[in-house]
Write an enzyme that holds these catalytic residues in place. Structure first.
Site, PDB file in Angstrom:
ATOM      1  N   THR A  78       0.929  -1.122  -0.039  1.00  0.00           N
ATOM      2  CA  THR A  78       0.137  -0.184   0.101  1.00  0.00           C
ATOM      3  C   THR A  78       0.883   1.107   0.109  1.00  0.00           C
ATOM      4  OG1 THR A  78      -1.625  -1.102   1.086  1.00  0.00           O
ATOM      5  CG2 THR A  78      -1.719   1.413   1.384  1.00  0.00           C
TER       6      THR A  78
ATOM      7  N   VAL B 182     -12.737  -4.867   3.146  1.00  0.00           N
ATOM      8  CA  VAL B 182     -12.348  -3.654   3.240  1.00  0.00           C
ATOM      9  C   VAL B 182     -11.058  -3.821   4.552  1.00  0.00           C
ATOM     10  CG1 VAL B 182     -12.527  -1.282   3.866  1.00  0.00           C
ATOM     11  CG2 VAL B 182     -14.074  -2.478   2.198  1.00  0.00           C
ATOM     12  N   GLY B 183      -9.967  -3.207   3.934  1.00  0.00           N
ATOM     13  CA  GLY B 183      -8.987  -3.336   5.265  1.00  0.00           C
ATOM     14  C   GLY B 183      -8.793  -1.920   5.911  1.00  0.00           C
ATOM     15  N   ASP B 184      -7.743  -1.642   6.335  1.00  0.00           N
ATOM     16  CA  ASP B 184      -7.493  -0.217   7.284  1.00  0.00           C
ATOM     17  C   ASP B 184      -7.456   0.811   6.293  1.00  0.00           C
ATOM     18  OD1 ASP B 184      -4.974  -1.823   6.382  1.00  0.00           O
ATOM     19  OD2 ASP B 184      -4.014  -0.128   7.332  1.00  0.00           O
TER      20      ASP B 184
HETATM   21  N1  ASP Z   1      -3.103  -2.479   4.537  1.00  0.00           N
HETATM   22  C1  ASP Z   1      -3.566  -2.981   3.353  1.00  0.00           C
HETATM   23  C2  ASP Z   1      -4.903  -3.956   3.428  1.00  0.00           C
HETATM   24  O1  ASP Z   1      -4.985  -4.562   4.786  1.00  0.00           O
HETATM   25  C3  ASP Z   1      -2.427  -3.894   2.796  1.00  0.00           C
HETATM   26  C4  ASP Z   1      -1.113  -3.412   2.724  1.00  0.00           C
HETATM   27  O2  ASP Z   1      -0.853  -2.415   3.399  1.00  0.00           O
HETATM   28  O3  ASP Z   1      -0.544  -3.911   1.822  1.00  0.00           O
HETATM   29  O4  ASP Z   1      -5.806  -3.805   2.772  1.00  0.00           O
END
Ligand code: ASP
Length: 325
Positions: A187, A216-218
């Site tokens: 990310t 959905v992530g963070d």
């Molecule tokens: N934080 C992102 C998620 O969990 C993934 C990432 O940082 O690569 O969607």
């Protein structure tokens, strides 16, 4: 790991040097631990942050705000279809759909976010429009896409041949589970402070590869993937989103700075809190970067291997963060 730490100590010491201090608001306890940097300062996650920082720096130098800088900076990664973790070319969910998450925050405390957005190359710009043109903070899925189209964004198939092949390969071997490991992240998150001392932040991702449809992530969640409070500073997280969501890592990091910790100390403490709450922390990666009101920065991760790019005082360099393991 030792090499990574040495690297950090060599290149990553901005933010922990002793020097005179300008007392700002409730940050008085950081007195003598940080210095006032020459602004602007830009910090981004992972190696792709270097190019993104260059772009952001150009925007600031040509009179743009920190908000313009973080948006335009991360757009480079979104448009790069060889980057399989952000925007166009991102790895799909387990059903083969590329779904994007992003959020943005400015120095006035405004925030915008989109989650589960499909077929739009620049979710960060849609997030900015949500912030600037709607009474809301977050739009999701079809509604977010509809809004983007109304705002003039073009639609595109974001699934590249490479990401499709990787998905097909994963389907053969992976017992239909998302990949949770220490590598599966990239990310892009960026924090910038302009010459006026105004901080903005952006965070954009295609999320965990082969995630469940709808996950959905963070990254698009204010306080989890990104938080900015211009009285104090900002923070951006990357890594296993579920762990970041449970502990609101970015908000926590900013609060540690508010209570007098340097950005580096705050990053470390936020990661420590996360690991205290996750017994299996050795099985995944989370990294965090932070920037304070004086342009001091920090970066810390659970595992070695987390890199960040720092543009400050005439240099733009990628370094390994310090890590817990
Ligand atoms: N934080 C992102 C998620 O969990 C993934 C990432 O940082 O690569 O969607």
């Amino acid at each position: 790991m030792k090499k990574a730490r040495r690297n950090f100590l060599k290149k990553g010491t901005l933010g922990i040097v002793s020097a005179p201090f300008l007392s700002i608001g409730s940050c008085a306890a950081t007195e003598n631990k940080t210095s006032i940097k020459t602004l602007p300062v830009i910090i981004s996650t992972w190696d792709a942050g270097k190019e993104a920082n260059e772009e952001a720096f150009k925007i600031l130098k040509s009179g743009g705000t920190s908000l313009d800088a973080v948006e335009k900076g991360v757009m480079l990664a979104e448009a790069d279809d060889t980057n399989q973790y952000v925007g166009d070319g991102g790895k799909p969910d387990r059903d083969g759909y590329v779904t994007l998450d992003a959020c943005i925050m400015d120095w006035k405390g405004n925030a915008g976010s989109v989650c589960f957005l499909e077929n739009i190359v620049h979710p960060i710009s849609v997030a900015r429009r949500v912030m600037e043109k709607t009474p809301h903070v977050m739009l999701v899925g079809e509604g977010a896409k509809q809004f983007a189209i109304e705002e003039g964004f073009k639609t595109k198939n974001l699934l590249t041949q490479q990401s499709k092949m990787d998905w097909e390969e994963w389907k053969k071997t992976a017992e239909y589970r998302p990949v949770i490991n220490t590598e599966n992240h990239d990310t892009i998150g960026m924090l910038a402070i302009d010459e006026k001392g105004n901080i903005s932040g952006a965070c954009t991702t295609s999320g965990m590869a082969f995630k469940m449809r709808g996950r959905v992530g963070d990254s698009p969640i204010i306080g989890a993937g990104l938080f900015v409070d211009n009285e104090v500073g900002g923070a951006v997280a990357t890594g296993l989103g579920e762990a970041v969501l449970r502990t609101l890592t970015s908000f926590l990091c900013v609060e540690f700075m508010r209570n007098g910790k340097t950005p580096q100390e705050a990053c470390k403490m936020a990661i420590e809190r996360l690991t205290q709450k996750h017994k299996n922390y050795k099985d995944f990666q989370v990294g965090i970067i932070a920037l304070d009101k004086n342009g001091n920065t920090g970066a810390f991760a659970i595992q070695e291997g987390f890199t960040y790019a720092l543009s400050a005082e005439g240099k733009n360099e990628v370094s390994h963060s310090e890590s817990m393991i």
